[in-house]
Design an enzyme around this catalytic site. Structure first.
Site, PDB file in Angstrom:
ATOM      1  N   ASP A   1       6.300   0.508   7.186  1.00 11.82           N
ATOM      2  CA  ASP A   1       5.062   0.347   6.713  1.00 11.82           C
ATOM      3  C   ASP A   1       4.357   1.343   5.791  1.00 11.82           C
ATOM      4  O   ASP A   1       3.760   2.080   6.310  1.00 11.82           O
ATOM      5  CB  ASP A   1       4.239   0.077   8.072  1.00 11.82           C
ATOM      6  CG  ASP A   1       2.893  -0.376   7.847  1.00 11.82           C
ATOM      7  OD1 ASP A   1       2.532  -0.933   6.753  1.00 11.82           O
ATOM      8  OD2 ASP A   1       1.989  -0.427   9.056  1.00 11.82           O
TER       9      ASP A   1
ATOM     10  N   GLU B   1      -5.134   1.904   2.482  1.00 12.50           N
ATOM     11  CA  GLU B   1      -5.106   0.768   3.366  1.00 12.50           C
ATOM     12  C   GLU B   1      -5.374   0.871   4.738  1.00 12.50           C
ATOM     13  O   GLU B   1      -5.807  -0.042   5.505  1.00 12.50           O
ATOM     14  CB  GLU B   1      -3.919  -0.170   3.054  1.00 12.50           C
ATOM     15  CG  GLU B   1      -3.718  -1.507   3.358  1.00 12.50           C
ATOM     16  CD  GLU B   1      -3.107  -1.646   4.966  1.00 12.50           C
ATOM     17  OE1 GLU B   1      -3.243  -2.823   5.596  1.00 12.50           O
ATOM     18  OE2 GLU B   1      -2.686  -0.685   5.452  1.00 12.50           O
TER      19      GLU B   1
ATOM     20  N   HIS C   1       0.628  -1.094  -0.030  1.00 10.12           N
ATOM     21  CA  HIS C   1      -0.172  -0.023  -0.010  1.00 10.12           C
ATOM     22  C   HIS C   1       1.041   1.010   0.014  1.00 10.12           C
ATOM     23  O   HIS C   1       1.855   1.060   0.508  1.00 10.12           O
ATOM     24  CB  HIS C   1      -0.975  -0.042   1.191  1.00 10.12           C
ATOM     25  CG  HIS C   1      -0.188  -0.099   2.464  1.00 10.12           C
ATOM     26  ND1 HIS C   1       0.217   1.057   3.204  1.00 10.12           N
ATOM     27  CD2 HIS C   1      -0.211  -1.182   3.309  1.00 10.12           C
ATOM     28  CE1 HIS C   1       0.577   0.718   4.457  1.00 10.12           C
ATOM     29  NE2 HIS C   1       0.459  -0.834   4.422  1.00 10.12           N
TER      30      HIS C   1
ATOM     31  N   ASP D   1      -0.217   4.390   0.837  1.00 10.28           N
ATOM     32  CA  ASP D   1      -0.428   5.355   2.306  1.00 10.28           C
ATOM     33  C   ASP D   1       0.079   4.956   3.527  1.00 10.28           C
ATOM     34  O   ASP D   1       0.629   3.858   3.645  1.00 10.28           O
ATOM     35  CB  ASP D   1      -2.148   5.463   2.402  1.00 10.28           C
ATOM     36  CG  ASP D   1      -2.837   3.961   2.540  1.00 10.28           C
ATOM     37  OD1 ASP D   1      -2.355   3.190   2.224  1.00 10.28           O
ATOM     38  OD2 ASP D   1      -3.609   4.075   3.512  1.00 10.28           O
TER      39      ASP D   1
HETATM   40 ZN   LIG Z   1       0.840  -1.597   6.258  1.00 11.33          ZN
END
Ligand SMILES: [Zn+2]
Length: 210
Positions: free
Chosen positions: A110, A142, A78, A80
């Protein structure tokens, strides 16, 4: 265009804010991250498809593909990040900073950093030796609504044989990561007068039973 060096890609991804938040004042487009990824994927010979989400304007998914045929490997992530609390950051969240052999920045793990790793790894592969398609999937939202994943799930021809999702798992590969599913139950009551409560219906009491 030449693919930038690994750390340069990493830095540029972190420097492109793409916060997802349910509060409108914090919510941002992920377009700048998608734009970077699209350019770099094209440099590596991928065919790139960027789609604005139907149900979240200003948010984009990207699918990049190199090689024909069925199956293949998908590398998914993802684009975002969550919002950040400035008072708890010791580094600029939008600048990739290195300290004690660790990298700090919003989305460094992340998971915008994953794309820098993936692109760098692919740049070292010999395209002529590739015998199945490689796909890169980059989704929006996400961290909040999963709007990007929901629209990708409807894609008619995205069926890789294998998929690696670059979520952090403490450096240990995990077979099938946890997912998440939500549902909503709506109880509608009926207004009444306190002189005759039996004629009304208290939604809270029913929700308690639910
Ligand atoms: Zn994540």
């Amino acid at each position: 265009m030449k693919l930038p060096a690994f750390m340069e890609m990493y830095q540029q991804l972190i420097a492109a804010p793409s916060i997802s938040a349910l509060e409108d004042s914090l919510n941002m487009s992920n377009q700048n991250v998608i734009h970077l990824l699209a350019q770099w994927c094209e440099t590596l010979g991928f065919t790139v498809e960027v789609t604005e989400l139907e149900h979240a304007k200003g948010k984009y998914n990207l699918i990049a593909r190199r090689g024909n045929g069925d199956g293949g490997l998908m590398l998914a992530g993802h684009t975002d990040t969550v919002p950040f609390d400035d008072s708890r950051w010791q580094f600029d969240p939008f600048k990739l900073s290195e300290q004690d052999n660790k990298l700090y920045g919003l989305g460094s793990i992340d998971m915008k950093g994953f794309f820098a790793f993936v692109l760098n790894a692919i740049s070292e592969l010999d395209e002529l030796q590739q015998n199945a398609p490689i796909m890169i999937l980059a989704t929006a939202d996400e961290e909040t609504t999963m709007a990007g994943a929901q629209e990708i799930a409807k894609h008619p021809s995205l069926k890789p044989a294998r998929c690696i999702i670059g979520e952090p798992t403490d450096m240990v590969p995990v077979f099938t990561h946890k997912g998440h599913m939500t549902t909503a139950i709506r109880i509608v009551g009926r207004s009444g007068h306190s002189s005759d409560p039996e004629r009304g219906l208290n939604a809270i009491e029913i929700m308690h039973q639910v």
